[in-house]
Design a protein around this motif. Structure first.
Motif, PDB file in Angstrom:
ATOM      1  N   LYS A  16      40.338  62.292  35.558  1.00 26.95           N
ATOM      2  CA  LYS A  16      39.545  62.325  36.797  1.00 26.95           C
ATOM      3  C   LYS A  16      40.010  61.280  37.801  1.00 26.95           C
ATOM      4  O   LYS A  16      39.304  60.986  38.760  1.00 26.95           O
ATOM      5  CB  LYS A  16      38.060  62.135  36.465  1.00 26.95           C
ATOM      6  N   MET A  17      41.191  60.708  37.549  1.00 26.33           N
ATOM      7  CA  MET A  17      41.821  59.707  38.424  1.00 26.33           C
ATOM      8  C   MET A  17      41.062  58.371  38.460  1.00 26.33           C
ATOM      9  O   MET A  17      41.185  57.603  39.413  1.00 26.33           O
ATOM     10  CB  MET A  17      42.065  60.252  39.851  1.00 26.33           C
ATOM     11  N   GLY A  18      40.301  58.116  37.386  1.00 32.77           N
ATOM     12  CA  GLY A  18      39.640  56.809  37.261  1.00 32.77           C
ATOM     13  C   GLY A  18      40.663  55.742  36.914  1.00 32.77           C
ATOM     14  O   GLY A  18      41.554  55.949  36.082  1.00 32.77           O
ATOM     15  N   ILE A  19      40.554  54.605  37.598  1.00 28.29           N
ATOM     16  CA  ILE A  19      41.537  53.520  37.372  1.00 28.29           C
ATOM     17  C   ILE A  19      40.894  52.200  36.954  1.00 28.29           C
ATOM     18  O   ILE A  19      41.594  51.293  36.502  1.00 28.29           O
ATOM     19  CB  ILE A  19      42.417  53.261  38.626  1.00 28.29           C
ATOM     20  N   GLY A  20      39.575  52.087  37.147  1.00 32.29           N
ATOM     21  CA  GLY A  20      38.964  50.800  36.831  1.00 32.29           C
ATOM     22  C   GLY A  20      37.507  50.911  36.451  1.00 32.29           C
ATOM     23  O   GLY A  20      36.841  51.915  36.746  1.00 32.29           O
ATOM     24  N   PHE A  21      37.045  49.880  35.765  1.00 33.03           N
ATOM     25  CA  PHE A  21      35.625  49.789  35.412  1.00 33.03           C
ATOM     26  C   PHE A  21      35.234  48.314  35.330  1.00 33.03           C
ATOM     27  O   PHE A  21      35.901  47.537  34.638  1.00 33.03           O
ATOM     28  CB  PHE A  21      35.349  50.501  34.084  1.00 33.03           C
ATOM     29  N   LYS A  22      34.186  47.957  36.052  1.00 33.23           N
ATOM     30  CA  LYS A  22      33.651  46.579  36.062  1.00 33.23           C
ATOM     31  C   LYS A  22      34.743  45.513  36.212  1.00 33.23           C
ATOM     32  O   LYS A  22      34.797  44.542  35.452  1.00 33.23           O
ATOM     33  CB  LYS A  22      32.817  46.316  34.802  1.00 33.23           C
ATOM     34  N   GLY A  23      35.609  45.716  37.187  1.00 35.06           N
ATOM     35  CA  GLY A  23      36.603  44.693  37.515  1.00 35.06           C
ATOM     36  C   GLY A  23      37.833  44.652  36.628  1.00 35.06           C
ATOM     37  O   GLY A  23      38.680  43.763  36.778  1.00 35.06           O
ATOM     38  N   CYS A 155      34.425  55.030  34.401  1.00 34.46           N
ATOM     39  CA  CYS A 155      35.137  54.400  35.511  1.00 34.46           C
ATOM     40  C   CYS A 155      34.214  54.220  36.710  1.00 34.46           C
ATOM     41  O   CYS A 155      33.277  55.003  36.901  1.00 34.46           O
ATOM     42  CB  CYS A 155      36.311  55.283  35.962  1.00 34.46           C
ATOM     43  N   ASP A 156      34.455  53.185  37.489  1.00 37.42           N
ATOM     44  CA  ASP A 156      33.723  53.023  38.758  1.00 37.42           C
ATOM     45  C   ASP A 156      34.687  52.889  39.944  1.00 37.42           C
ATOM     46  O   ASP A 156      34.265  52.678  41.080  1.00 37.42           O
ATOM     47  CB  ASP A 156      32.734  51.835  38.697  1.00 37.42           C
ATOM     48  N   THR A 157      35.989  53.012  39.659  1.00 37.48           N
ATOM     49  CA  THR A 157      37.020  52.902  40.701  1.00 37.48           C
ATOM     50  C   THR A 157      38.033  54.020  40.476  1.00 37.48           C
ATOM     51  O   THR A 157      38.415  54.273  39.335  1.00 37.48           O
ATOM     52  CB  THR A 157      37.729  51.532  40.603  1.00 37.48           C
ATOM     53  N   TYR A 158      38.436  54.667  41.571  1.00 39.10           N
ATOM     54  CA  TYR A 158      39.286  55.854  41.479  1.00 39.10           C
ATOM     55  C   TYR A 158      40.517  55.727  42.367  1.00 39.10           C
ATOM     56  O   TYR A 158      40.459  55.112  43.441  1.00 39.10           O
ATOM     57  CB  TYR A 158      38.471  57.102  41.869  1.00 39.10           C
ATOM     58  N   PHE A 159      41.603  56.334  41.919  1.00 36.92           N
ATOM     59  CA  PHE A 159      42.815  56.409  42.737  1.00 36.92           C
ATOM     60  C   PHE A 159      42.523  57.360  43.900  1.00 36.92           C
ATOM     61  O   PHE A 159      41.949  58.427  43.696  1.00 36.92           O
ATOM     62  CB  PHE A 159      43.980  56.942  41.884  1.00 36.92           C
ATOM     63  N   PRO A 160      42.901  56.970  45.144  1.00 39.51           N
ATOM     64  CA  PRO A 160      42.573  57.819  46.296  1.00 39.51           C
ATOM     65  C   PRO A 160      43.349  59.136  46.311  1.00 39.51           C
ATOM     66  O   PRO A 160      44.369  59.280  45.643  1.00 39.51           O
ATOM     67  CB  PRO A 160      42.947  56.945  47.494  1.00 39.51           C
ATOM     68  N   GLU A 161      42.874  60.087  47.073  1.00 40.08           N
ATOM     69  CA  GLU A 161      43.559  61.371  47.266  1.00 40.08           C
ATOM     70  C   GLU A 161      44.969  61.105  47.770  1.00 40.08           C
ATOM     71  O   GLU A 161      45.154  60.342  48.716  1.00 40.08           O
ATOM     72  CB  GLU A 161      42.807  62.209  48.317  1.00 40.08           C
TER      73      GLU A 161
END
Ligand code: FOL
Length: 202
Positions: A16-23, A155-161
Motif C-alpha cells: 500500500k506504499m506505506g513507508i513509515g510508522f511512528k517516526g 503505517c502512518d506515512t506513505y510514498f507519494p503518487e
C-alpha cells in the motif's frame, strides 16, 4: 557541467506504499534490505555519493549510524539551517551533515560543489514522505529504487503518487545501474517477510 545532476529516490514500501510508522520504519529486522540500501547508497566508485534527507528521517537514523558513513549527508531543515547563509556559500564541515533549507537549495549546493570529482558521485533522496514529494516535482528526479515489501505492516506515512511517465526497468538494468550482483533479481525472504528490488525511471 551539471547537466548530469540526477536524483535517485530510494525507498522501501509496503504493497500500500506505506513507508513509515511512528517516526521509524514500519518493520523491524529486514537486515538484508538495509544492507542493500547501504551498499547501493555507498556505491563502489571513486567519488563519494550524496544522501539527501528530511530532518525527521535524520532523527529516525540511530545516532551510532549517522551521519551515514562514506556518504555526503545533506539534511533539509528550515529551523536548523542558518537562515542568512546562501546555499552556494554553505560551509562544508568535516563531520556532521550539511543542513540546508529546501531541496532546491540542496540541488544548488550540489551544483556548486559537485565540480570536485571526489564528491561528484550519485545523489540519493532517502526520504521521508515530504522530501520524496518535493523530489518527484523536480525534473532532476529520474529514478526510483523501490523495494516492494509484501507485508501488511501498520503505517502512518506513505510514498507519494509518482504520477505519469514512469516505467519499471528490468532486473538486468537495475543491476547495471546499481552494480549489484545476480542475487538482486530474486525475491528475498527475511523472517517471514518477502520483498523484491525494483527500479523505475522516467
Ligand atoms: N530505502 C530502502 N530500500 N530501505 C530502507 O530501509 C530505507 N530507509 C530509509 C530510506 N530509504 C530506504 C530511511 N531510514 C538507516 C536507518 C534508517 C533509514 C536509513 C538508513 C541506517 O542506519 N543505515 C545504515 C546501516 C545500518 C545497519 O547496518 O543496520 C547505513 O550505513 O546505511
Amino acid at each position: 557541467d551539471d547537466m548530469g545532476l540526477e536524483l535517485t529516490l530510494i525507498v522501501a514500501a509496503t504493497t500500500k506504499m506505506g513507508i513509515g510508522f511512528k517516526g521509524g520504519l514500519p518493520w523491524k529486522g529486514l537486515k538484508k534490505e538495509m544492507a542493500y540500501f547501504r551498499r547501493v547508497t555507498l556505491g563502489g566508485g571513486e567519488s563519494q555519493n550524496t544522501v539527501i534527507m528530511g530532518r525527521k528521517t535524520w532523527d529516525s537514523i540511530p545516532p551510532k549510524f549517522r551521519p551515514l558513513k562514506g556518504r555526503r549527508n545533506v539534511v533539509i531543515s528550515r529551523s536548523l539551517s542558518p537562515s542568512s547563509t546562501p546555499a552556494s556559500t554553505t560551509p562544508e564541515t568535516a563531520d556532521g551533515p550539511i543542513i540546508l533549507q529546501s531541496l532546491p537549495d540542496a540541488i544548488e549546493f550540489l551544483r556548486n560543489t559537485q565540480k570536485n570529482e571526489k564528491v561528484s558521485g550519485k545523489v540519493f533522496i532517502i526520504g521521508g514522505a515530504q522530501i520524496y514529494k518535493s523530489a518527484l516535482e523536480m525534473k532532476e528526479a529520474k529514478r526510483v529504487l523501490l523495494t516492494r515489501v509484501q507485508g501488511d505492516f501498520e503505517c502512518d506515512t506513505y510514498f507519494p503518487e509518482m504520477g505519469e511517465g514512469w516505467s519499471k526497468k528490468s532486473g538486468e538494468e537495475l543491476r547495471g545501474w546499481t552494480g549489484e550482483g545476480e542475487e538482486v533479481e530474486e525475491e528475498i525472504e527475511e523472517g517471514g517477510v518477502r520483498y523484491r528490488f525494483e527500479m523505475w525511471e522516467r
